[in-house]
Design a protein around this motif. Structure first.
Motif, PDB file in Angstrom:
ATOM      1  N   THR A  89       6.210  18.368 -52.602  1.00  0.00           N
ATOM      2  CA  THR A  89       6.414  19.789 -52.827  1.00  0.00           C
ATOM      3  C   THR A  89       6.795  20.443 -51.499  1.00  0.00           C
ATOM      4  O   THR A  89       7.052  19.749 -50.508  1.00  0.00           O
ATOM      5  CB  THR A  89       5.151  20.437 -53.432  1.00  0.00           C
ATOM      6  OG1 THR A  89       5.440  21.797 -53.757  1.00  0.00           O
ATOM      7  CG2 THR A  89       3.975  20.389 -52.479  1.00  0.00           C
ATOM      8  N   ILE A 128       6.017  24.114 -48.893  1.00  0.00           N
ATOM      9  CA  ILE A 128       5.341  25.384 -48.662  1.00  0.00           C
ATOM     10  C   ILE A 128       6.275  26.254 -47.833  1.00  0.00           C
ATOM     11  O   ILE A 128       7.096  25.745 -47.059  1.00  0.00           O
ATOM     12  CB  ILE A 128       3.984  25.217 -47.937  1.00  0.00           C
ATOM     13  CG1 ILE A 128       4.145  24.475 -46.608  1.00  0.00           C
ATOM     14  CG2 ILE A 128       2.989  24.518 -48.840  1.00  0.00           C
ATOM     15  CD1 ILE A 128       2.881  24.458 -45.758  1.00  0.00           C
ATOM     16  N   ILE A 181       3.654  27.912 -52.493  1.00  0.00           N
ATOM     17  CA  ILE A 181       3.831  26.482 -52.717  1.00  0.00           C
ATOM     18  C   ILE A 181       4.810  26.278 -53.854  1.00  0.00           C
ATOM     19  O   ILE A 181       4.831  27.063 -54.826  1.00  0.00           O
ATOM     20  CB  ILE A 181       2.473  25.794 -52.990  1.00  0.00           C
ATOM     21  CG1 ILE A 181       2.626  24.275 -53.010  1.00  0.00           C
ATOM     22  CG2 ILE A 181       1.837  26.299 -54.284  1.00  0.00           C
ATOM     23  CD1 ILE A 181       1.315  23.524 -52.990  1.00  0.00           C
ATOM     24  N   LEU A 218      -3.525  20.098 -48.412  1.00  0.00           N
ATOM     25  CA  LEU A 218      -2.233  19.510 -48.059  1.00  0.00           C
ATOM     26  C   LEU A 218      -2.376  18.769 -46.733  1.00  0.00           C
ATOM     27  O   LEU A 218      -2.826  19.343 -45.738  1.00  0.00           O
ATOM     28  CB  LEU A 218      -1.174  20.611 -47.952  1.00  0.00           C
ATOM     29  CG  LEU A 218      -1.103  21.559 -49.160  1.00  0.00           C
ATOM     30  CD1 LEU A 218      -0.075  22.656 -48.935  1.00  0.00           C
ATOM     31  CD2 LEU A 218      -0.790  20.782 -50.444  1.00  0.00           C
TER      32      LEU A 218
END
Length: 461
Positions: free
Chosen positions: A409, A411, A458, A373
């Motif tokens: 996305t 986390i 995640i 990431l």
């Protein structure tokens, strides 16, 4: 440059009480281009003088939007009266602050102004390059900006000085759609400490970064959704810096510790893997000037590094002079105010995880099934250390090799739990300094860190 109309007012300071007198000017220059059209053209500044007086555990404060000797005398009188009033009615009886040896902090740099047309011309040249080379984008925007704080600080018990803190950046946003029609965006920030003319001399010097941004966008265009769950990830880019600032840094600001943050009962305890150390750097980091150097805070404390975590153990907090006295620690220059009408608060400066010994390519090669990431577009955390960061760029890792890009996305986790899972730390630190921390007042801050291998939750589709 701010004239010195405050140092001659020391004779008006009341004996036996800590007094701060500050003159300040803030500047902001900003232009925005959307699809090549000038949509924003801003040029603002504010200036004034303030005084703060500490008496037996309470403060009196006063400010005025005027930079004159008469204004300095007026705010001094008002702040002194306010402190005496508060002392009579609150009656904390704490006595005086621990003394700091007096000395003068010299001017760190000269301030210069850049003509507004320079920002516009530079941004238009960058936009023309993007238009000519990448005509298939659905939209694009370019923003050029510079902001600065110039302060003259005079104290009765502590250091005095003249400090200037300019920074300038160019933001470039590129937008397109995935093959299934979902809009996606990536952006690049270039620049750092210094005025615009110092950081941006030739648009052609930025073209390789623009090409790299477009290449990442094209990979993201073919991206897939991450698989949700607890995963082994390599946090790269600025994500470890975001973690250091949002999820750890705020919890170890002493005023938030006094308010009940998770760091209160964790002092001198293991809060991370032994591979993790963290420092709030003042003005020099790893032998170089820190991204946003601070030499003197607004309480007259010379800036020094504040060690927060050492080999996994929480060793200290960031303090004001008053909170340092409460915790039996040394103040390191973390009390800063954004505007002339603001009182100093405990703030971060350049907060970073220290580098380790691993190579990034070895860290990636060690992951059987996980994610790398690299870019974030937002983040938030609270004083429990619980965090959630948006991830706008990353890649699958399959059998130690980078795979497909992933779509946006998130986390999430609890910082002091997640940091205990760190088992590899890269030897290179990535910094960012373009953002503003929003703790009651905005404040320019730097943040950074090396790549970390860890386990984190995640999000998926």
């Amino acid at each position: 440059m701010l004239e010195d109309f405050i140092s001659g007012k020391r004779a008006l300071f009341s004996e036996g009480v800590h007094t701060e007198l500050r003159a300040q000017e803030n500047r902001n220059r900003r232009i925005s281009l959307v699809q090549g059209n000038l949509t924003g053209n801003q040029r603002t500044q504010s200036a004034g003088v303030c005084a703060r007086v500490y008496q037996n555990g309470v403060y009196g404060f006063s400010s005025m939007a005027e930079c004159t000797g008469q204004a300095a005398e007026a705010v001094l009188r008002a702040a002194t009266q306010n402190a005496a009033f508060m002392d009579r009615h609150v009656g904390r009886g704490k006595g005086s602050l621990e003394p700091i040896p007096q000395r003068e902090i010299p001017l760190n740099r000269e301030m210069q102004d850049t003509q507004q047309k320079r920002y516009i011309e530079f941004a238009k040249e960058v936009d023309a390059y993007i238009t000519q080379k990448y005509p298939g984008l659905s939209s694009r925007s370019v923003m050029a900006l510079e902001d600065s704080m110039e302060k003259r600080i005079c104290t009765s018990d502590g250091c005095s000085g003249h400090i200037c803190s300019p920074r300038s950046y160019l933001y470039v946003f590129m937008n397109t759609e995935t093959t299934s029609g979902v809009p996606i965006e990536l952006f690049e920030v270039m620049g750092g400490a210094g005025i615009f003319g110092e950081n941006f001399t030739d648009p052609a010097l930025l073209y390789p970064k623009l090409d790299g941004l477009y290449e990442k966008l094209m990979k993201k265009r073919e991206g897939v959704y991450a698989e949700a769950g607890l995963k082994t990830v390599v946090l790269g880019g600025i994500l470890p810096g975001m973690l250091a600032h949002e999820a750890v840094g705020h919890t170890v600001e002493a005023d938030l510790v006094l308010g009940g943050s998770v760091a209160g009962p964790a002092l001198h305890k293991q809060v991370a893997s032994g591979l993790v150390s963290m420092v709030d750097f003042a003005h020099t980091a790893f032998g170089k000037t820190a991204p946003l150097p601070v030499y003197l805070d607004d309480e007259g404390t010379p800036a020094q590094d504040a060690v927060l975590i050492k080999e996994g153990v929480l060793t200290g907090y960031m303090n004001s002079r008053e909170s340092a006295q409460h915790f039996g620690m040394q103040p390191a220059g973390n009390a800063r105010a954004f505007g002339f009408s603001d009182e100093p608060l405990i703030r971060m400066r350049n907060t970073a995880v220290l580098p380790g010994k691993d190579k990034l390519e070895d860290i990636i090669a060690s992951v059987e099934d996980g994610y790398y990431l690299t870019d974030t577009n937002n983040g938030q955390a609270d004083t429990t250390g619980e965090f959630m960061f948006g991830v706008c760029m990353g890649y699958e890792i399959k059998k130690g090799k980078l795979g497909r890009a992933i779509l946006d996305t998130t986390i999430s986790g609890v910082a002091f739990e997640m940091l205990k899972t760190v088992d590899m730390v890269s030897d290179t630190v990535v910094w960012a300094s373009s953002g503003m921390c929003g703790k009651k007042q905005p404040m320019p801050v730097g943040m950074g860190g090396p790549a970390l291998r860890c386990k984190v939750m995640i999000g998926g589709r």
